[in-house]
Design a protein around this motif. Structure first.
Motif, PDB file in Angstrom:
ATOM      1  N   GLN A 150      28.902  37.732  32.826  1.00  0.00           N
ATOM      2  CA  GLN A 150      28.310  36.397  32.990  1.00  0.00           C
ATOM      3  C   GLN A 150      28.134  36.081  34.472  1.00  0.00           C
ATOM      4  OE1 GLN A 150      30.356  33.280  30.844  1.00  0.00           O
ATOM      5  NE2 GLN A 150      30.795  34.640  29.108  1.00  0.00           N
ATOM      6  N   ALA A 151      27.216  35.157  34.729  1.00  0.00           N
ATOM      7  CA  ALA A 151      27.001  34.707  36.108  1.00  0.00           C
ATOM      8  C   ALA A 151      28.338  34.274  36.692  1.00  0.00           C
ATOM      9  CB  ALA A 151      26.003  33.554  36.137  1.00  0.00           C
ATOM     10  N   GLY A 152      28.619  34.700  37.908  1.00  0.00           N
ATOM     11  CA  GLY A 152      29.886  34.365  38.545  1.00  0.00           C
ATOM     12  C   GLY A 152      30.935  35.459  38.451  1.00  0.00           C
ATOM     13  N   HIS A 153      30.706  36.447  37.576  1.00  0.00           N
ATOM     14  CA  HIS A 153      31.666  37.548  37.481  1.00  0.00           C
ATOM     15  C   HIS A 153      31.449  38.515  38.645  1.00  0.00           C
ATOM     16  CE1 HIS A 153      32.474  37.026  32.863  1.00  0.00           C
ATOM     17  NE2 HIS A 153      32.580  35.900  33.535  1.00  0.00           N
ATOM     18  N   ALA A 154      32.547  39.039  39.156  1.00  0.00           N
ATOM     19  CA  ALA A 154      32.466  40.001  40.262  1.00  0.00           C
ATOM     20  C   ALA A 154      32.125  41.390  39.734  1.00  0.00           C
ATOM     21  CB  ALA A 154      33.810  40.048  40.985  1.00  0.00           C
ATOM     22  N   LEU A 155      31.501  42.198  40.581  1.00  0.00           N
ATOM     23  CA  LEU A 155      31.204  43.591  40.228  1.00  0.00           C
ATOM     24  C   LEU A 155      32.081  44.526  41.060  1.00  0.00           C
ATOM     25  CD1 LEU A 155      27.301  43.554  40.007  1.00  0.00           C
ATOM     26  CD2 LEU A 155      28.927  43.880  38.108  1.00  0.00           C
ATOM     27  N   TYR A 156      32.740  45.427  40.370  1.00  0.00           N
ATOM     28  CA  TYR A 156      33.609  46.418  41.022  1.00  0.00           C
ATOM     29  C   TYR A 156      33.105  47.830  40.702  1.00  0.00           C
ATOM     30  CZ  TYR A 156      37.226  42.913  41.984  1.00  0.00           C
ATOM     31  OH  TYR A 156      37.932  41.845  42.462  1.00  0.00           O
ATOM     32  N   VAL A 292      39.502  50.746  43.452  1.00  0.00           N
ATOM     33  CA  VAL A 292      38.251  50.060  43.119  1.00  0.00           C
ATOM     34  C   VAL A 292      37.852  49.174  44.295  1.00  0.00           C
ATOM     35  CG1 VAL A 292      38.640  50.036  40.626  1.00  0.00           C
ATOM     36  CG2 VAL A 292      39.394  48.094  42.008  1.00  0.00           C
ATOM     37  N   THR A 293      36.542  48.874  44.366  1.00  0.00           N
ATOM     38  CA  THR A 293      36.015  48.057  45.447  1.00  0.00           C
ATOM     39  C   THR A 293      35.079  47.010  44.855  1.00  0.00           C
ATOM     40  OG1 THR A 293      36.007  50.047  46.810  1.00  0.00           O
ATOM     41  CG2 THR A 293      34.774  48.137  47.649  1.00  0.00           C
ATOM     42  N   ARG A 294      35.207  45.797  45.345  1.00  0.00           N
ATOM     43  CA  ARG A 294      34.296  44.750  44.923  1.00  0.00           C
ATOM     44  C   ARG A 294      33.004  44.879  45.723  1.00  0.00           C
ATOM     45  NH1 ARG A 294      35.338  38.309  44.101  1.00  0.00           N
ATOM     46  NH2 ARG A 294      33.144  37.825  44.043  1.00  0.00           N
ATOM     47  N   ILE A 295      31.891  45.084  45.058  1.00  0.00           N
ATOM     48  CA  ILE A 295      30.631  45.360  45.770  1.00  0.00           C
ATOM     49  C   ILE A 295      29.604  44.258  45.602  1.00  0.00           C
ATOM     50  CG2 ILE A 295      30.903  47.868  45.691  1.00  0.00           C
ATOM     51  CD1 ILE A 295      28.786  47.765  43.326  1.00  0.00           C
ATOM     52  N   GLY A 296      29.882  43.245  44.779  1.00  0.00           N
ATOM     53  CA  GLY A 296      28.891  42.191  44.576  1.00  0.00           C
ATOM     54  C   GLY A 296      29.249  41.388  43.347  1.00  0.00           C
ATOM     55  N   GLY A 297      28.233  40.832  42.710  1.00  0.00           N
ATOM     56  CA  GLY A 297      28.533  40.013  41.549  1.00  0.00           C
ATOM     57  C   GLY A 297      27.307  39.767  40.687  1.00  0.00           C
ATOM     58  N   LEU A 298      27.556  39.151  39.538  1.00  0.00           N
ATOM     59  CA  LEU A 298      26.479  38.776  38.620  1.00  0.00           C
ATOM     60  C   LEU A 298      26.056  37.344  38.913  1.00  0.00           C
ATOM     61  CD1 LEU A 298      27.809  40.301  35.266  1.00  0.00           C
ATOM     62  CD2 LEU A 298      26.005  41.220  36.761  1.00  0.00           C
ATOM     63  N   ARG A 299      24.772  37.078  38.740  1.00  0.00           N
ATOM     64  CA  ARG A 299      24.225  35.741  38.957  1.00  0.00           C
ATOM     65  C   ARG A 299      23.359  35.370  37.770  1.00  0.00           C
ATOM     66  NH1 ARG A 299      21.184  36.727  44.550  1.00  0.00           N
ATOM     67  NH2 ARG A 299      20.030  38.057  43.108  1.00  0.00           N
ATOM     68  N   GLY A 300      22.911  34.129  37.731  1.00  0.00           N
ATOM     69  CA  GLY A 300      21.987  33.723  36.681  1.00  0.00           C
ATOM     70  C   GLY A 300      20.635  34.386  36.892  1.00  0.00           C
ATOM     71  N   GLY A 301      19.736  34.157  35.980  1.00  0.00           N
ATOM     72  CA  GLY A 301      18.383  34.697  36.116  1.00  0.00           C
ATOM     73  C   GLY A 301      18.299  36.118  35.615  1.00  0.00           C
ATOM     74  N   SER A 302      17.144  36.728  35.829  1.00  0.00           N
ATOM     75  CA  SER A 302      16.955  38.095  35.357  1.00  0.00           C
ATOM     76  C   SER A 302      16.240  38.878  36.456  1.00  0.00           C
ATOM     77  CB  SER A 302      16.132  38.092  34.072  1.00  0.00           C
ATOM     78  OG  SER A 302      14.864  37.524  34.321  1.00  0.00           O
TER      79      SER A 302
END
Lengths: 329, 329
Positions: A150-156, A292-302
């Motif tokens: 979901q939007a706001g979740h971090a990407l690892y 693991v490394t945090r590299i970004g995240g999820l956002r709204g939209g497509s």
């Protein structure tokens, strides 16, 4: 092919058979599912000259065939149980090759606690083809999917990105910045291409803490597009955060960076983690011994993943790697 | 290969996906096991120029790939649930071929109540290779094995023996007594080689009444050796009782009879049934709509199956059929 199917099974595959395989002396196997588990199934086929090189040592071919499947299971939060092997063996396959191939399977069976359940062996007219279907067990209701982020979740991501691609370039004799690496570092990268490192130890961590996950087999960016798309989000990756193999990081060559972020054969895990789960995820993954490394995240939209490098859009010539297709020039 | 992997999956395989396949949009599938069932797993790989002919219609190739697996499940007393498909598609594969291939799968999915669970697709450099792993469900504790038969148990076969072998001979233009058959009978036999008839309807009958069973894929006699051997018995077959395809029976040519009894591609069931179960077995199998014939029985001792023809030993040049190897001369 000198040895016939029955003697191949007898000599090389029967010693690998586990519970429910009936010593490979029946037409089918029985797979017992541990209580409280749901059964996760994946299949990957690898072929000579497409996924491995004809001169690759046979034990590494066996390990790669098995590990690409274990990597899929790990990304779904499933610990491996067993696998089925179908092998089309080309004319170059002889007893020595088979002994090496079986030794590679045995080594990984011991390491990852899986057993051979059954399969099929035949002579292939030309290229060798190895098809594995692997079975894993996720806690009931906890299989992890590409969807669920979901939007706001971090990407690892686990490990490093691009090691397999550099290893392949080295094996093919392609020149690049990797020529500057020490011989030992180059050997590590070559081995990494031939024998990926499936993140089996992360499976239970993902089942407990990830909202979405997958293994990265066709390039980080393209696979991130898939995870974000399935989760009905878009993704942002900060390229300078992506962990690269020792000796290549930091890479300030944008073309090379773009290539590594879209190359195949990583077999690392990409995971989305909600803010509330990040602390638990980090604690559990550290305990599991996986970096693991945090590299970004999820956002709204497509739309496609936005890849920033030092705040600016990184130029990408492709988003995914397709096996058997030459590297994009 | 013109169409790429993702568009192939989209257009041809996604419509075949069932429960737990997540529309083929994840890296792995979930297989739900019905309550009271044990999971039976089998794998068979078929290759162009080995198990099917390059000019075979693609729908029949798909059906054969699936049915040889369903036949294995049926012989173990397991009704089919789902399957995983890994396809290495040769350069000759185009959209028309793929549409036909998918149509063949769809037809059999509907007929046998199975769905596609997942898989893998890649371009193969030359020959097309189709690898299927199929999942079936036997009532708990009732999976049927090659072992379990005992001295005194009767041996039954379903359908007829040799139809596939004669069909292959006809397709290859080989001359023989089959030239005398009517065109329609010849067509039936050719179709039978291309599209075997797995005895799915017998699965529950075998689970209830057979002490041992297997599907016959490599020749009746050799497979009977395997069942008897696994059951620590020997077997006796009265060759004149073995049901042959319409128009070829009775065959009083001993060479031809020996050939049909040891040829491949029957995909019929061989079952051992105890004296106490024979009446129940016959009643249930008749209700299931499958013709079976008692052809002999299991005895004490060990060694190869004794094959009598009119009271005398039938001379056999081989006992099994090996795919990809020329017919024994």
């Amino acid at each position: 092919l000198a040895p016939d199917e029955l003697s191949i099974i007898d000599r090389y595959f029967r010693p690998l058979a586990g519970e429910g395989a009936f010593n490979l002396r029946d037409d089918a196997a029985r797979l017992d599912i541990p209580t409280g588990c749901e059964l996760v199934v994946t299949a990957d086929m690898i072929a000579e000259s497409v996924h491995f090189l004809p001169a690759d040592p046979p034990d590494t071919i066996a390990q790669k065939a098995l590990r690409v499947n274990l990597s899929d299971l790990a990304g779904k939060g499933a610990r491996p149980l067993a696998y089925v092997l179908s092998a089309g063996l080309g004319p170059a396959v002889d007893e020595t090759w088979l002994a090496g191939f079986a030794a590679g399977l045995k080594r990984d069976q011991d390491r990852f606690a899986v057993t051979l359940l059954g399969g099929d062996t035949m002579s292939a007219p030309r290229e060798t083809v190895i098809s594995i279907t692997a079975f894993g067990c996720a806690p009931k209701g906890k299989m992890v999917h590409r969807f669920g982020g979901q939007a706001g979740h971090a990407l690892y991501v686990s490990g490093t990105i691009g090691a397999g691609a550099v290893g392949l370039a080295l094996l093919k004799g392609e020149h690049g910045v990797w020529d500057r690496l020490a011989e030992q570092q180059r050997d590590v990268l070559k081995t990494r291409y031939r024998v990926p490192e499936p993140r089996v130890a992360m499976a239970s961590v993902l089942a407990d803490f990830a909202s979405a996950a997958m293994d990265i087999s066709d390039g980080l960016i393209g696979d991130c597009d898939k995870l974000a798309g399935a989760s009905r989000c878009s993704a942002l990756i900060e390229a300078e955060r992506v962990p690269l193999p020792d000796g290549l990081a930091p890479v300030w060559d944008e073309d090379l960076l773009a290539r590594l972020l879209t190359a195949g054969d990583d077999y690392e895990v990409l995971a989305a983690v909600s803010p509330g789960n990040e602390a638990g995820f980090m604690e559990a993954v550290t305990k599991a011994g996986v970096a693991v490394t945090r590299i970004g995240g999820l956002r709204g939209g497509s739309g496609p993943t936005q890849v920033l490098f030092r705040g600016k859009e990184l130029s990408l010539k492709r988003r995914s790697y397709v096996h058997g297709r030459p590297e994009a020039s």
